[in-house]
Motif scaffolding. Structure first.
Motif: not given
Length: 257
Positions: A12-14, A22-23, A48-53, A58-60
């Motif tokens: 989740r991001l702001q 909810n991304v 891209t968020t998934l790739l960063r994880l 980044d962390q979930p």
């Protein structure tokens, strides 16, 4: 090379107004060593968020990402990352950009023959001493790919590296990526909007829904290598993937009514 597991991940991001978005919602899949997996879906679905994880940038909030059971908590040379615009250092030559990781890990005594090998493999011979602003966008992306792959990562993460290129250069870079994958057997994960690109390169295609990003389906690619972009089988499979994307969008629209 290890087995990558994305285990029931939520992120989740702001937004700019401070509202929580909810991304990614319950993302769960496995990538085996040496596979080429593409992730496709509409803009904003969290690719891209998934790739960063996976990279460790980044962390979930829930779930985890692991390699052979070891949780990914930070970036590491075992996971290379190629951005859409390459991000070369403008003050260094093409050769210096490609060798920058080796200099950090090996010092002055890095393997210059290895650098030359990747310069040749990427078709950059003759441009070793050029600076990024002196070469085309396609050549800059070749150098960015070489800079990542020369570190021999277990996994190479490709975040739309052909997205800003013209159609001819895009096809050329796709062929370069395929040659690198065939030579090195590196696990590769590609984020792309381009269905043709995913069909041409991938063993499997992860089809995502619009936000919140969920996995609609994971599709095995039945096409043998080498692949022809103009073959009837290619067109048929491309149409199948397009339909799955369209159905995913319709499912979300129906659920929101």
């Amino acid at each position: 090379m290890g087995v990558l597991e994305v285990d029931h991940v939520n992120r989740r991001l702001q937004d700019n107004n401070g509202q929580e978005i909810n991304v990614l919602d319950d993302i769960d899949f496995t990538v085996n060593p040496g596979e080429f997996v593409s992730i496709i879906g509409p803009s904003g679905c969290g690719k891209t968020t998934l790739l960063r994880l996976i990279s460790g940038l980044d962390q979930p909030e829930e779930g985890k990402v692991t390699i052979d059971g070891d949780r990914i908590t930070k970036p590491d040379y075992s996971r290379g990352y190629v951005f859409q615009h390459g991000s070369l250092f403008p003050w260094e030559t093409i050769e210096e950009n490609i060798s920058v990781g080796l200099k950090v890990t090996k010092g002055r005594h890095f393997d210059k023959a290895l650098v030359k090998h990747y310069i040749d493999l990427m078709g950059l011979t003759g441009f070793e001493n050029s600076y990024p602003h002196q070469v085309s966008g396609g050549m800059a992306q070749r150098a960015a790919l070489a800079r990542s792959i020369i570190m021999k990562p277990e996994i190479l993460l490709l975040d739309e590296p052909m997205g800003a290129l013209d159609a001819f250069t895009r096809a050329d870079i796709q062929n370069v990526i395929y040659r690198v994958w065939e030579e090195t057997h590196t696990t590769m994960i590609l984020v792309t909007h381009d269905i043709d690109e995913a069909v041409y390169l991938s063993n499997r295609i992860v089809v995502m829904t619009p936000r919140p990003g969920r996995i609609k389906e994971i599709v095995d690619n039945p096409l043998p290598h080498p692949r022809s972009r103009v073959s009837e089988d290619f067109a048929t499979f491309r149409h199948e993937i397009q339909e799955k994307l369209n159905f995913g969008l319709e499912d979300v629209q129906e659920a929101s009514r």
